[in-house]
Design an enzyme around this catalytic site. Structure first.
Site, short mmCIF file in Angstrom:
data_model
loop_
_atom_site.label_atom_id
_atom_site.label_comp_id
_atom_site.label_asym_id
_atom_site.label_seq_id
_atom_site.Cartn_x
_atom_site.Cartn_y
_atom_site.Cartn_z
N PHE A 91 0.83 -1.22 0.00
CA PHE A 91 0.00 0.00 0.00
C PHE A 91 0.87 1.27 0.00
O PHE A 91 1.85 1.36 0.73
CB PHE A 91 -0.88 -0.05 1.26
CG PHE A 91 -1.87 1.07 1.40
CD1 PHE A 91 -3.10 1.01 0.76
CD2 PHE A 91 -1.58 2.16 2.21
CE1 PHE A 91 -4.03 2.04 0.91
CE2 PHE A 91 -2.50 3.19 2.37
CZ PHE A 91 -3.73 3.13 1.71
N ASN A 186 -3.91 2.34 10.59
CA ASN A 186 -4.70 2.74 9.43
C ASN A 186 -5.13 1.43 8.78
O ASN A 186 -4.48 0.92 7.89
CB ASN A 186 -3.84 3.56 8.46
CG ASN A 186 -4.52 3.79 7.13
OD1 ASN A 186 -5.75 3.70 7.02
ND2 ASN A 186 -3.74 4.07 6.09
N PRO A 187 -6.23 0.88 9.30
CA PRO A 187 -6.59 -0.47 8.84
C PRO A 187 -7.28 -0.43 7.48
O PRO A 187 -7.68 0.64 7.03
CB PRO A 187 -7.59 -0.92 9.91
CG PRO A 187 -8.26 0.34 10.33
CD PRO A 187 -7.22 1.43 10.23
N1 SAM Z 1 -0.08 1.60 7.80
C1 SAM Z 1 0.21 1.69 6.39
C2 SAM Z 1 -0.06 3.07 5.88
O1 SAM Z 1 -0.82 3.80 6.54
O2 SAM Z 1 0.46 3.46 4.84
C3 SAM Z 1 -0.61 0.67 5.59
C4 SAM Z 1 -2.10 0.82 5.71
S1 SAM Z 1 -3.05 -0.21 4.63
C5 SAM Z 1 -4.53 0.72 4.50
C6 SAM Z 1 -3.55 -1.58 5.65
C7 SAM Z 1 -2.48 -2.62 5.93
O3 SAM Z 1 -3.03 -3.66 6.75
C8 SAM Z 1 -1.89 -3.31 4.71
O4 SAM Z 1 -0.50 -3.19 4.70
C9 SAM Z 1 -2.33 -4.77 4.83
O5 SAM Z 1 -1.39 -5.70 4.33
C10 SAM Z 1 -2.49 -4.90 6.34
N2 SAM Z 1 -3.39 -6.00 6.76
C11 SAM Z 1 -4.49 -6.48 6.14
N3 SAM Z 1 -5.05 -7.48 6.85
C12 SAM Z 1 -4.28 -7.63 7.98
C13 SAM Z 1 -4.33 -8.51 9.12
N4 SAM Z 1 -5.30 -9.41 9.23
N5 SAM Z 1 -3.37 -8.38 10.07
C14 SAM Z 1 -2.39 -7.45 9.94
N6 SAM Z 1 -2.29 -6.60 8.89
C15 SAM Z 1 -3.22 -6.68 7.92
N1 GLN Z 2 -7.45 5.99 1.91
C1 GLN Z 2 -7.42 4.82 1.09
C2 GLN Z 2 -8.05 5.09 -0.25
O1 GLN Z 2 -8.05 6.22 -0.67
C3 GLN Z 2 -8.03 3.63 1.79
C4 GLN Z 2 -7.23 3.32 2.98
C5 GLN Z 2 -7.72 2.21 3.83
O2 GLN Z 2 -8.53 1.34 3.52
N2 GLN Z 2 -7.17 2.27 4.99
O3 GLN Z 2 -8.47 4.21 -0.97
#
Ligand code: SAM
Ligand code: GLN
Length: 259
Positions: A91, A186-187
């Protein structure tokens, strides 16, 4: 062909392909091709560009025209003044997530033990260690690619061992029960059925696992809320990124689980 005419051609190319910030993105791509900073382009306007550089620039323009995100083409992005590596499979950190980090830092609490859930490129954890020299941060992600990249990114900023990266499913080490001062995340929070309708930059290129918040978009908030009160220290804080339109429902989920 001079730099300025190549730049103009690039802008028109991207505009015709429906890329919104065609000028800015052409400038960034041309500057990167030539090893210049975007502001230096105009000082070098009449420079003659080599065949190889023109070819490289065109290759990138064509990738961008297919909606491959600019950050994946460049291989990096900026986050809280840090330059982080990004690549397909992980991401891309967003500017709005800087607000999450800034809000936490503004509380001026001396966080010692921190957990970053779903760390991705490591953006949140790495930005936090930059400001919290005494913190120990546990950062997890279910994606092996994310953890590998986050470790690389951290090497350039952290002081040895301040961040511990763990590959796993919202994994919280048992020994941290009642000891975490800050859980930050940031899930993934996009409703599963809405993912295909996001801009192609996101839906076609970014990992779905980073976006997919389950059928209603709230599955991670629910899971994190269930764990938080067990793992937080008595004065610990939970800090989560939410979509504006979901904020009140997330608060409701948190209140229900606040034991
Ligand atoms: N924290 C980073 C940022 O803000 O740029 C990444 C945020 S991204 C929206 C959500 C992250 O959660 C991804 O990297 C994804 O691989 C991870 N993820 C998804 N399911 C997960 C799980 N069950 N346990 C841990 N991490 C998970
Ligand atoms: N902000 C992201 C988007 O624009 C979504 C991030 C998320 O799911 N945490 O698509």
């Amino acid at each position: 062909m001079t730099l300025i005419s190549l730049l103009q051609a690039g802008i028109i190319f991207l505009q015709e392909k429906g890329i919104e910030n065609a000028r800015q993105e052409s400038e960034i791509l041309l500057a990167e091709t030539l090893g210049l900073s975007p502001i230096d382009l105009y000082l070098n306007a009449s420079r003659v560009i080599s065949y190889q550089d023109r070819k490289n620039f065109l290759k990138w323009l064509k990738e961008r025209a297919k909606h491959r995100p600019l950050q994946y083409i460049l291989g990096y992005t900026e986050f809280m003044g840090l330059r982080l590596k990004v690549r397909e499979g992980v991401f891309i950190p967003r500017p709005e997530t800087e607000i999450l980090v800034e809000t936490v830092l503004k509380t001026q609490r001396g966080f010692r033990t921190i957990l970053d859930i779903g760390t991705g490129s490591g953006a949140i954890a790495i930005a936090l260690v930059k400001f919290l020299l005494e913190a120990k941060i546990y950062a997890n992600d279910i994606s092996k690619e994310a953890i590998t990249l986050a470790r690389k990114n951290a090497k350039e900023t952290e002081i040895d061992g301040q961040i511990e990266f763990v590959e796993g499913n919202i994994l919280i080490p048992e020994r941290l029960k009642g000891k975490i001062d800050l859980i930050i995340s940031n899930p993934p929070y996009i409703k599963r059925t809405e993912i295909p309708y996001l801009p192609p930059e996101v839906s076609d290129f970014e990992p779905w696992i980073a976006l997919d918040g389950g059928e209603d978009g709230f599955s991670f908030y629910q899971r994190i809320a269930e764990q938080a009160s067990i793992y937080l220290s008595p004065k610990g804080i939970l800090s989560l990124e939410v979509d504006d339109k979901n904020a009140s429902q997330v608060v409701e989920i948190l209140n229900k689980n606040n034991k």
